[in-house]
Design a protein around this motif. Structure first.
Motif, mmCIF file in Angstrom:
data_model
loop_
_atom_site.group_PDB
_atom_site.id
_atom_site.type_symbol
_atom_site.label_atom_id
_atom_site.label_comp_id
_atom_site.label_asym_id
_atom_site.label_seq_id
_atom_site.Cartn_x
_atom_site.Cartn_y
_atom_site.Cartn_z
ATOM 1 N N UNK A 173 8.646 13.737 -7.360
ATOM 2 C CA UNK A 173 8.084 13.056 -8.529
ATOM 3 C C UNK A 173 8.360 11.564 -8.477
ATOM 4 N N UNK A 174 9.593 11.203 -8.079
ATOM 5 C CA UNK A 174 9.920 9.780 -7.952
ATOM 6 C C UNK A 174 9.119 9.136 -6.829
ATOM 7 N N UNK A 175 8.941 9.881 -5.734
ATOM 8 C CA UNK A 175 8.166 9.355 -4.610
ATOM 9 C C UNK A 175 6.718 9.098 -5.007
ATOM 10 N N UNK A 183 7.456 7.431 5.474
ATOM 11 C CA UNK A 183 6.088 7.613 4.974
ATOM 12 C C UNK A 183 5.719 6.632 3.875
ATOM 13 N N UNK A 184 6.714 6.144 3.153
ATOM 14 C CA UNK A 184 6.468 5.192 2.055
ATOM 15 C C UNK A 184 7.290 3.935 2.339
ATOM 16 N N UNK A 185 6.836 3.090 3.252
ATOM 17 C CA UNK A 185 7.670 1.970 3.713
ATOM 18 C C UNK A 185 7.989 0.926 2.642
ATOM 19 N N UNK A 234 0.536 13.907 1.460
ATOM 20 C CA UNK A 234 1.042 13.250 0.245
ATOM 21 C C UNK A 234 2.566 13.191 0.239
ATOM 22 N N UNK A 235 3.141 12.824 1.403
ATOM 23 C CA UNK A 235 4.585 12.669 1.675
ATOM 24 C C UNK A 235 5.335 13.994 1.749
ATOM 25 N N UNK A 259 -0.050 12.046 8.819
ATOM 26 C CA UNK A 259 0.121 11.945 7.368
ATOM 27 C C UNK A 259 -1.243 11.742 6.724
ATOM 28 N N UNK A 260 -1.568 12.592 5.768
ATOM 29 C CA UNK A 260 -2.825 12.443 5.024
ATOM 30 C C UNK A 260 -2.506 12.329 3.534
ATOM 31 N N UNK A 261 -3.310 11.527 2.850
ATOM 32 C CA UNK A 261 -3.221 11.422 1.394
ATOM 33 C C UNK A 261 -4.565 11.866 0.826
#
Length: 687
Positions: free
Chosen positions: A51-53, A219-221, A313-314, A367-369
């Motif tokens: 959730x935080x990510x 994944x979330x730099x 989505x991470x 990685x796909x979003x």
């Protein structure tokens, strides 16, 4: 009427149970968090952390911090927007209480809350709340600090900081004061999971939490992740931030000593696909257009191992899914076409390489979003959104073709193509060699180690191989066995620890190579379960500390180089007894026991029944001390023997344990032994 139904063995409406609210989570926790063992405990952290990510992915958070407290609680803080605190019009409760007490509630089912998200079912945070003895949340938003507490999902107030403190049920979100000047908005959650809903001994795997934070930071730099461990009175902090994203992740995942043969290729792009989806009223609509963002990093090394990690989505998808399928199709099509077009690379009429050849030595991250991803389960181990396959295939294939044709990268691309062709030739050569030596017994003339005592049966299903510790045990086992279907292979002492050795070192070791040769199915990537010469493999070692070490070393060998044998449930360990209890007089009894506690219990029971026990009670120090009848009756007779089947439920967890206990790094093993000392049951130690 009810009595008549009961008398007829039927049931009526009064026998039906309706689970309301979060009762279903507490009744069947495994359905919502995947399992009730240590993996389930770890999944609770992931649900809150994801959730935080999502706030970080949406561009609203730059920091996420996970704290492991000494009392067993876990705290997750972020500087995102904060969960909405205003009253939800339809339910009449605050947004905080809504998402934490109602299943399938959240900001991830449409609207402007999140463009993409790891959450799909809306049960994550509420499931954690339902399984927690205490759950505290603090939200900084709209200039105010809001707080709320729960016990098993019921809102209320605790009389003190202790999770066992007196609790008074009381709905509503409380405002405890204004935000301080300079404070950022955000959400802080701290929970104490209730051990009653989990299996005995289920604990949080800190290494898994560390790996989760590290992966997410790749994944979330733009987001900095921090792990604070204060369980032992000291503050142990570790920060994860990787500005280069997936490129840094490929560097991290590449095996040590594996020299790169090309630069890291970064593939990014956006594509659309159509799927059937429900609108905001729940009505199914056909051909709804979706957009997927793709990011892939890959490179080849000189080694042989492949490492491919998949995320949606991470969220890590341990079993891959439709995005990996699209990636594999793309590399096969693009590289096969390039090899056919390269003059002189493939010989005339030579078979083109297959997927295994192309993936040899590759390290890749996918990685796909995408909006509203579909997974095969709540634990999200496998992505099942069908349209992603073609999107990813098109983007990766186009980028690979450009890389293969670009003048700047053409030379390194040629090295990669040659590596793939060489891998295909090696595979075909090994296949030819295996086909020529397929399943022959010693009586049929196959070259086998002279110490192998083979069985007469040529049928795989019934036959079994005992790997026996020492020549002395071999002598007794030879007399005890059923020569029709039981084969024996003795090993001398402790074999090589293959977790610290290379493949070549393993094959050069006499004991390891003998095991591989006798089984006849190869090793590593070339292992072929269908070629296995025996239906079962049983490790038979002494019931002492050295015997346990030998079993561990053998299991490590099978797990690293013959894993399909374990996955098929065909590896066992024999369980020889420690003592032989015999009674005197008429109708004497013989009872075999396996622990000191058990022998004491058996002797006490026999004496209480008025029977006289022969003393001293014989203790078997090794398999060689038993006579043939004793060994057959206790350890080798399929009708009465006790065996343990070796299994791998979680491959990644098993690999981490093997690396921790058997790997080259001593420091993590020493720390684990110190931390785990208190969990040892002294009564079970056979000293």
């Amino acid at each position: 009427m009810t009595g008549e139904l009961e008398a007829q063995g039927m049931y009526g409406a009064d026998d039906l149970t309706h689970l309301e609210g979060l009762d279903a989570v507490r009744k069947r926790p495994g359905m919502y968090i995947g399992s009730t063992d240590s993996r389930g405990v770890g999944h609770l952290v992931n649900e809150i952390l994801d959730n935080s990510t999502d706030e970080g992915v949406a561009g609203h958070a730059t920091r996420v911090e996970v704290t492991l407290h000494a009392d067993g609680s876990v705290q997750v803080d972020d500087d995102g927007r904060g969960i909405p605190t205003d009253v939800h019009a339809k339910s009449g409760i605050s947004g905080v209480e809504l998402v934490l007490t109602r299943l399938h509630a959240g900001g991830k089912f449409g609207g402007s809350g999140y463009k993409t998200s790891g959450g799909l079912h809306g049960v994550g945070a509420s499931a954690v709340n339902a399984l927690s003895l205490r759950f505290d949340i603090t939200v900084k938003r709209d200039g105010k600090v809001h707080q709320m507490s729960f016990r098993h999902g019921v809102p209320g107030v605790f009389d003190g900081p202790d999770p066992q403190a007196a609790f008074t049920a009381q709905p509503g979100l409380r405002v405890v004061g204004p935000m301080k000047r300079g404070d950022s908005t955000g959400t802080s959650i701290r929970y104490w999971h209730d051990a009653r809903y989990f299996e005995t001994g289920a604990v949080l795997d800190v290494e898994a939490v560390r790996a989760k934070l590290r992966n997410t930071a790749f994944l979330v730099p733009r987001v900095c992740y921090q792990l604070r461990d204060v369980r032992h009175g000291l503050v142990d902090e570790e920060t994860f931030r990787f500005p280069n994203g997936l490129t840094d992740m490929v560097d991290f995942l590449t095996p040590a000593g594996d020299r790169a043969v090309c630069g890291t290729l970064l593939v990014t792009g956006t594509g659309t696909y159509k799927e059937n989806a429900a609108d905001e009223n729940g009505v199914m609509r056909a051909n709804v257009e979706r957009q997927a963002e793709v990011e892939v990093a890959l490179r080849w090394g000189t080694g042989y191992e492949r490492t491919i990690e998949c995320f949606a989505n991470t969220i890590r998808n341990a079993h891959g899914g439709t995005h990996r399928k699209g990636f594999e199709r793309a590399v096969v099509r693009a590289l096969t076409e390039a090899m056919r077009n390269s003059r002189g690379l493939l010989r005339p009429k030579e078979e083109p390489p297959i997927l295994d050849d192309i993936l040899e030595g590759m390290t890749a991250v996918i990685h796909v979003r995408l909006p509203e991803p579909q997974f095969t389960s709540q634990t999200k181990d496998e992505l099942s959104t069908a349209g992603v396959t073609k999107v990813l295939q098109a983007i990766v294939e186009q980028r690979l073709k450009a890389w293969l044709e670009d003048r700047k990268t053409r030379s390194e691309a040629a090295v990669v193509l040659q590596k793939i062709v060489d891998a295909a030739r090696v595979r075909l050569t090994q296949k030819q060699q295996k086909d020529a030596a397929r399943r022959k017994t010693a009586l049929e003339g196959a070259s086998m180690p002279p110490k192998l005592v083979d069985c007469r049966s040529t049928g795989v299903d019934r036959s079994e191989l005992f790997i026996v510790e020492g020549d002395s045990a071999l002598g007794t086992a030879r007399l005890a066995r059923s020569s029709e279907y039981q084969a024996l292979l003795p090993i001398r002492g402790k074999i090589l620890n293959v977790q610290k050795a290379s493949l070549q070192q393993m094959l050069d070791n006499a004991e390891c190579s003998a095991i591989v040769q006798v089984l006849g199915a190869g090793s590593g990537r070339t292992f072929d379960l269908s070629a296995l010469r025996y239906g079962r493999v049983l490790i038979m070692a002494d019931a002492d500390v050295d015997g346990s070490h030998i079993r561990t070393l053998l299991i490590t060998l099978f797990a690293k180089y013959m894993r399909p044998l374990i996955e098929a449930g065909r590896l066992y360990t024999a369980v020889p007894p420690l003592h032989k209890v015999v009674t005197k007089g008429r109708n004497p009894e013989t009872i075999y026991t396996y622990t000191e506690v058990e022998v004491s219990s058996v002797v006490a029971r026999l004496q209480k029944a008025g029977k006289q026990v022969v003393t001293p009670i014989p203790r078997f120090k090794g398999l060689g001390e038993m006579d043939a009848d004793e060994l057959w009756d206790t350890t080798m007779n399929p009708a009465v023997r006790a065996v343990r089947r070796i299994t791998i439920d979680d491959v990644d967890a098993a690999q981490r344990v093997l690396e921790l206990l058997m790997g080259e790094k001593v420091e993590p093993r020493r720390n684990w032994l110190i931390d785990s000392a208190s969990r040892v049951d002294q009564a079970t130690i056979d000293a």
